[in-house]
Design an enzyme around this catalytic site. Structure first.
Site, mmCIF file in Angstrom:
data_model
loop_
_atom_site.group_PDB
_atom_site.id
_atom_site.type_symbol
_atom_site.label_atom_id
_atom_site.label_comp_id
_atom_site.label_asym_id
_atom_site.label_seq_id
_atom_site.Cartn_x
_atom_site.Cartn_y
_atom_site.Cartn_z
ATOM 1 N N SER A 56 21.704 20.076 19.606
ATOM 2 C CA SER A 56 21.811 20.345 18.170
ATOM 3 C C SER A 56 22.772 21.470 17.827
ATOM 4 C CB SER A 56 20.427 20.661 17.596
ATOM 5 O OG SER A 56 19.951 21.896 18.113
ATOM 6 N N LYS B 166 18.939 27.858 15.787
ATOM 7 C CA LYS B 166 19.833 27.338 14.744
ATOM 8 C C LYS B 166 20.700 28.482 14.220
ATOM 9 C CE LYS B 166 17.609 23.341 14.827
ATOM 10 N NZ LYS B 166 18.227 22.161 15.492
#
Length: 303
Positions: free
Chosen positions: A86, A167
């Site tokens: 990701s 993230k």
């Protein structure tokens, strides 16, 4: 007769009969009834001391190493393994990153220091609830589970129970963030972001446009760099917080890729987040205050 290099006295050759007197002036003097000197006595005692065995030192060394490892993991740095794609290409699956845990801790201990997450930082945070879903824990025996629990406690192994994500922070409390989809850029407080860190071929918000929405105070909006392959804030707007993450859930900021060696690199904040005007949300109050000052002065003069 052979000569002892230490004393210069002659000694019987090998095979000769008779007792050989111990070498050393102290012992020789003892035979004639005189007392050994203080220096000789001290030397004799020093020669009799044996160095401590390595196996006796080993438990102490291991204990000190474990205490240091626990302190570093708790207060300074902790290593995390990247389990997914990701965050490509910034982070690859299998990378080991070092996360700064001192800054968030300093923020709690010293409230006057603002060390809250900043835009552009790559952060590790605990699952806010429902982001990872039900993850199956591999079956293992009680001994293996105990060893993993002990090693994860001191930071030498990831925990089998804790579920963390990594993230990039795009917006913080008070910001308004949006992305209209397609090739349209992500905007923070109306300013378009230039995102060179995106995975090649990835669009700014993938197939999941969002906003405009205002991030509540004390929370952050996060996105993965591989927007087409990241279940980030965009996909959890139906949960508590509407896709945002509480700052209390943040473990720390990832500061360096430590492993593998050929991937070693730092993780700085991209320049696009340092541009002037990104804090546009604070401009209207400031302009209002600046405009109110002349009006107040004018009214005071009339009175």
């Amino acid at each position: 007769m052979a000569v002892d290099d230490r004393s210069g006295r002659e000694e019987p050759e090998e095979g000769s009969e008779g007792l050989t007197a111990p070498s050393g002036d102290g012992e020789a003097n003892a035979g004639d009834g005189s007392e050994p000197s203080e220096e000789e006595t001290r030397k004799h005692r020093a020669d009799g001391q044996k160095p401590r065995s390595f196996w006796k030192e080993l438990p102490i060394l291991i204990g000190v190493a474990l205490v240091l490892a626990l302190f570093i993991k708790t207060c300074l740095l902790q290593a995390f393994s990247i389990p997914s794609d990701s965050m490509q290409n910034t982070l690859q699956r299998g990378d080991r990153v070092l996360v700064d845990k001192l800054t968030p801790m300093a923020d709690k201990l010293t409230p006057w220091v603002d060390s809250s997450p900043k835009r552009g930082e790559v952060v590790v945070f605990h699952d806010p609830g429902g982001w990872l879903g039900e993850t199956a824990v591999p079956e293992s025996g009680p001994i293996a589970r105990g060893i993993q629990a002990a090693l994860s406690f001191i930071g030498l192994m990831p925990s089998a129970e804790e579920q963390d994500l990594i993230k990039r922070v795009i917006a913080v409390g008070g910001d308004t963030v949006e992305c209209k989809g397609g090739d349209n850029p992500v905007k923070v407080n109306g300013k378009a972001l230039d995102e060179p860190y995106l995975y090649p071929g990835s669009t700014p918000c993938g197939d999941k446009p969002f906003g405009p929405l205002k991030v509540p105070e004390g929370r952050i909006w996060v996105l993965g760099d591989n927007r087409q392959n990241s279940l980030d804030s965009r996909y959890h707007q139906d949960l508590f917080g509407k896709g945002t993450v509480s700052e209390e859930n943040v473990v720390g900021r990832a500061v360096v890729v430590a492993w593998p060696v050929n991937r070693w690199s730092t993780l700085p904040v991209p320049e696009t987040f340092d541009r002037p005007g990104l804090n546009a949300a604070a401009a209207p109050p400031a302009l209002g205050l600046a405009g109110a000052v002349p009006i107040v002065l004018w009214r005071r003069r009339r009175k």
